[in-house]
Design a protein around this motif. Structure first.
Motif, PDB file in Angstrom:
ATOM      1  N   LEU A  22       0.862  -1.177   0.000  1.00  0.00           N
ATOM      2  CA  LEU A  22       0.000   0.000   0.000  1.00  0.00           C
ATOM      3  C   LEU A  22       0.901   1.231   0.000  1.00  0.00           C
ATOM      4  CD1 LEU A  22      -2.778   1.359   0.161  1.00  0.00           C
ATOM      5  CD2 LEU A  22      -2.583   1.229   2.672  1.00  0.00           C
ATOM      6  N   LYS A  23       0.760   2.053  -1.039  1.00  0.00           N
ATOM      7  CA  LYS A  23       1.677   3.193  -1.205  1.00  0.00           C
ATOM      8  C   LYS A  23       0.971   4.497  -0.841  1.00  0.00           C
ATOM      9  CE  LYS A  23       5.506   4.999  -2.457  1.00  0.00           C
ATOM     10  NZ  LYS A  23       5.974   4.919  -3.830  1.00  0.00           N
ATOM     11  N   LYS A  24       1.630   5.323   0.070  1.00  0.00           N
ATOM     12  CA  LYS A  24       1.087   6.608   0.508  1.00  0.00           C
ATOM     13  C   LYS A  24       2.183   7.665   0.528  1.00  0.00           C
ATOM     14  CE  LYS A  24      -2.657   4.915   3.490  1.00  0.00           C
ATOM     15  NZ  LYS A  24      -3.255   4.986   4.861  1.00  0.00           N
ATOM     16  N   ASP A  25       1.734   8.926   0.749  1.00  0.00           N
ATOM     17  CA  ASP A  25       2.701  10.003   0.965  1.00  0.00           C
ATOM     18  C   ASP A  25       2.594  10.481   2.412  1.00  0.00           C
ATOM     19  OD1 ASP A  25       0.529  11.698   1.191  1.00  0.00           O
ATOM     20  OD2 ASP A  25       0.831  12.690  -0.735  1.00  0.00           O
ATOM     21  N   PRO A  26       3.448  11.396   2.862  1.00  0.00           N
ATOM     22  CA  PRO A  26       3.419  11.827   4.270  1.00  0.00           C
ATOM     23  C   PRO A  26       2.097  12.443   4.694  1.00  0.00           C
ATOM     24  CG  PRO A  26       5.496  12.467   3.262  1.00  0.00           C
ATOM     25  CD  PRO A  26       4.626  11.960   2.151  1.00  0.00           C
ATOM     26  N   GLY A  27       1.320  12.962   3.724  1.00  0.00           N
ATOM     27  CA  GLY A  27       0.034  13.538   4.070  1.00  0.00           C
ATOM     28  C   GLY A  27      -1.073  12.510   4.206  1.00  0.00           C
ATOM     29  N   GLY A  28      -0.784  11.224   3.930  1.00  0.00           N
ATOM     30  CA  GLY A  28      -1.780  10.179   4.035  1.00  0.00           C
ATOM     31  C   GLY A  28      -2.486   9.854   2.734  1.00  0.00           C
ATOM     32  N   ASP A  29      -2.180  10.588   1.661  1.00  0.00           N
ATOM     33  CA  ASP A  29      -2.814  10.302   0.367  1.00  0.00           C
ATOM     34  C   ASP A  29      -2.137   9.109  -0.298  1.00  0.00           C
ATOM     35  OD1 ASP A  29      -4.511  12.512   0.620  1.00  0.00           O
ATOM     36  OD2 ASP A  29      -3.021  13.874  -0.241  1.00  0.00           O
ATOM     37  N   VAL A  30      -2.959   8.273  -0.983  1.00  0.00           N
ATOM     38  CA  VAL A  30      -2.388   7.127  -1.695  1.00  0.00           C
ATOM     39  C   VAL A  30      -1.680   7.629  -2.954  1.00  0.00           C
ATOM     40  CG1 VAL A  30      -4.105   5.543  -0.810  1.00  0.00           C
ATOM     41  CG2 VAL A  30      -4.549   6.734  -2.972  1.00  0.00           C
ATOM     42  N   VAL A  31      -0.662   6.889  -3.375  1.00  0.00           N
ATOM     43  CA  VAL A  31       0.128   7.274  -4.547  1.00  0.00           C
ATOM     44  C   VAL A  31      -0.007   6.185  -5.603  1.00  0.00           C
ATOM     45  CG1 VAL A  31       2.412   7.886  -5.418  1.00  0.00           C
ATOM     46  CG2 VAL A  31       1.750   8.548  -3.096  1.00  0.00           C
ATOM     47  N   ALA A  32      -0.613   6.519  -6.727  1.00  0.00           N
ATOM     48  CA  ALA A  32      -0.754   5.578  -7.837  1.00  0.00           C
ATOM     49  C   ALA A  32       0.433   5.702  -8.778  1.00  0.00           C
ATOM     50  CB  ALA A  32      -2.057   5.856  -8.598  1.00  0.00           C
ATOM     51  N   GLY A  33       0.706   4.633  -9.509  1.00  0.00           N
ATOM     52  CA  GLY A  33       1.746   4.664 -10.531  1.00  0.00           C
ATOM     53  C   GLY A  33       3.148   4.414 -10.037  1.00  0.00           C
ATOM     54  N   ALA A  34       3.321   4.011  -8.761  1.00  0.00           N
ATOM     55  CA  ALA A  34       4.657   3.697  -8.237  1.00  0.00           C
ATOM     56  C   ALA A  34       5.058   2.297  -8.694  1.00  0.00           C
ATOM     57  CB  ALA A  34       4.662   3.779  -6.718  1.00  0.00           C
ATOM     58  N   THR A  35       6.257   2.167  -9.225  1.00  0.00           N
ATOM     59  CA  THR A  35       6.728   0.894  -9.775  1.00  0.00           C
ATOM     60  C   THR A  35       7.727   0.233  -8.835  1.00  0.00           C
ATOM     61  OG1 THR A  35       6.431   1.717 -12.022  1.00  0.00           O
ATOM     62  CG2 THR A  35       7.848  -0.217 -11.744  1.00  0.00           C
ATOM     63  N   PHE A  36       7.544  -1.097  -8.594  1.00  0.00           N
ATOM     64  CA  PHE A  36       8.415  -1.853  -7.697  1.00  0.00           C
ATOM     65  C   PHE A  36       8.926  -3.111  -8.394  1.00  0.00           C
ATOM     66  CE2 PHE A  36       5.808   0.612  -4.839  1.00  0.00           C
ATOM     67  CZ  PHE A  36       6.663   0.959  -3.815  1.00  0.00           C
ATOM     68  N   ASN A  37      10.160  -3.463  -8.047  1.00  0.00           N
ATOM     69  CA  ASN A  37      10.730  -4.749  -8.454  1.00  0.00           C
ATOM     70  C   ASN A  37      11.004  -5.564  -7.204  1.00  0.00           C
ATOM     71  OD1 ASN A  37      10.698  -4.066 -11.183  1.00  0.00           O
ATOM     72  ND2 ASN A  37      12.865  -3.442 -11.229  1.00  0.00           N
ATOM     73  N   LEU A  38      10.754  -6.893  -7.316  1.00  0.00           N
ATOM     74  CA  LEU A  38      11.034  -7.807  -6.213  1.00  0.00           C
ATOM     75  C   LEU A  38      12.122  -8.771  -6.666  1.00  0.00           C
ATOM     76  CD1 LEU A  38       9.941  -8.344  -3.334  1.00  0.00           C
ATOM     77  CD2 LEU A  38       8.514 -10.164  -4.331  1.00  0.00           C
ATOM     78  N   LEU A  39      13.247  -8.775  -5.931  1.00  0.00           N
ATOM     79  CA  LEU A  39      14.407  -9.592  -6.290  1.00  0.00           C
ATOM     80  C   LEU A  39      14.561 -10.737  -5.300  1.00  0.00           C
ATOM     81  CD1 LEU A  39      16.922  -6.653  -6.948  1.00  0.00           C
ATOM     82  CD2 LEU A  39      15.298  -7.677  -8.549  1.00  0.00           C
ATOM     83  N   ASP A  40      14.946 -11.916  -5.824  1.00  0.00           N
ATOM     84  CA  ASP A  40      15.164 -13.059  -4.924  1.00  0.00           C
ATOM     85  C   ASP A  40      16.537 -12.976  -4.282  1.00  0.00           C
ATOM     86  OD1 ASP A  40      17.008 -13.884  -6.806  1.00  0.00           O
ATOM     87  OD2 ASP A  40      15.694 -15.409  -7.696  1.00  0.00           O
ATOM     88  N   SER A  41      16.898 -14.017  -3.537  1.00  0.00           N
ATOM     89  CA  SER A  41      18.157 -14.006  -2.790  1.00  0.00           C
ATOM     90  C   SER A  41      19.384 -13.981  -3.687  1.00  0.00           C
ATOM     91  CB  SER A  41      18.223 -15.216  -1.855  1.00  0.00           C
ATOM     92  OG  SER A  41      18.101 -16.422  -2.602  1.00  0.00           O
TER      93      SER A  41
END
Length: 332
Positions: free
Chosen positions: A56-75
């Motif tokens: 769940l992505k938010k900013d310091p003001g509590g608003d949600v942030v859409a369009g944030a991209t994440f990568n998940l890397l294994d060990s």
């Protein structure tokens, strides 16, 4: 390992990260909890015992942030999954073998926000691991300039404090080019209010005592200019030649005796002159005013001597005349 698909879940995740501190000069983005705690409500994902991660992505003001991209890397550092937060700021990675993964935010999806630092995520068998990630606002870039108030020349050695409320956030000192730069943390989409105060003026200049206020928005460049006036110096007084005669005594022109003041311009004797003329004569052996009170005595003595000499001369001539008469009468 093949890349897993990402899907949206309606369940609200538990917050495990905190907002980055607002007093940092260049705040480092972080989720502040590299090892999230598994959710108390577990959603089975597969019979094979794999798990998942929900973001769940938010900013310091509590608003949600859409369009944030994440990568998940294994060990091993290989990409295990990738995805972007939806309109509600959520992203889910499914069907992941249990273990420790590395979550990397590639883009915040907003020109106002920074990405967070990479963090480790533990995938638990048969459970969905929730993460709430707070993207800090981008800091404002502030540039300080110090100038001469007359010529506009940039000045080195100007030190200012920049703060918000009653707290100093940043201290800058201009270098040889008359400028200095820094970062200011922003805690709102609409911007933050700041003040700037000069605490040290450039050499040879008066300090600027006023406090300036300004506002900066996330990611904005802001220029603050402080002008200084040169220090006013008073030259030492110089003696001008004068036509007035000097009262200082010289070898051929002695100065006026301190005990004999000059007569008053109006002709009225001064208090010292009046006292001198009415005072009784000083007894012999003590001259209060050398050469002044002895004059009458000298004149009187000279008169007595002259009178005595005249009498003696008269008596001598009379005696001589009487002798001559006596001689004549004898011979006649």
């Amino acid at each position: 390992m093949p890349t897993r698909s990402a899907r949206r879940l309606s369940a609200v995740a538990i917050t495990v990260a905190t907002v980055t501190g607002a007093v940092a000069l260049a705040p480092a983005a972080s989720a502040n909890n590299p090892e999230p705690t598994p959710s108390t409500s577990i959603t089975p994902l597969s019979a094979a015992g794999n798990g998942g991660v929900t973001i769940l992505k938010k900013d310091p003001g509590g608003d949600v942030v859409a369009g944030a991209t994440f990568n998940l890397l294994d060990s091993t550092g290989k990409q295990a999954a990738s995805g972007t937060t939806d309109a509600e700021g959520q992203l889910t990675f499914q069907d992941l073998p249990p273990g420790v993964y590395r979550l990397k935010e590639v883009s915040s999806g907003s020109p106002l926000h920074e990405v967070v630092d990479d963090q480790d995520v533990i995938v638990t068998p048969g459970a969905d691991t929730p993460l709430t990630i707070i993207d800090p606002f981008k800091p404002a870039s502030v540039r300080l300039k110090a100038k001469d108030d007359k010529t506009g020349k940039l000045l080195a050695g100007s030190t200012v404090n920049i703060g918000s409320g009653d707290k100093t956030i940043l201290t800058l000192t201009t270098g040889s080019d008359g400028t200095a730069s820094g970062k200011l943390p922003i805690n709102s989409r609409t911007g933050s209010d700041f003040w700037v105060k000069q605490v040290k003026a450039p050499a040879g200049y008066e300090i600027y005592t006023s406090v300036k206020a300004f506002k900066a928005k996330p990611g904005d460049p802001v220029t603050v200019t402080v002008t200084n006036a040169k220090t006013v110096t008073t030259p030492p007084p110089t003696e001008k030649p004068t036509d007035q005669p000097s009262n200082r005594p010289t070898p051929d022109k002695p100065g006026q005796d301190e005990d004999n003041p000059a007569p008053s311009a109006s002709g009225t004797p001064t208090s010292d002159e009046t006292a001198s003329s009415t005072a009784a004569p000083t007894p012999g052996g003590s001259l209060a005013h050398t050469g002044a009170d002895a004059t009458p005595w000298l004149i009187g003595g000279a008169g007595v001597l002259i009178a005595a000499g005249g009498g003696a001369l008269f008596a001598a001539r009379r005696r001589r005349a009487d002798n001559a008469t006596d001689d004549g009468s004898t011979t006649s």
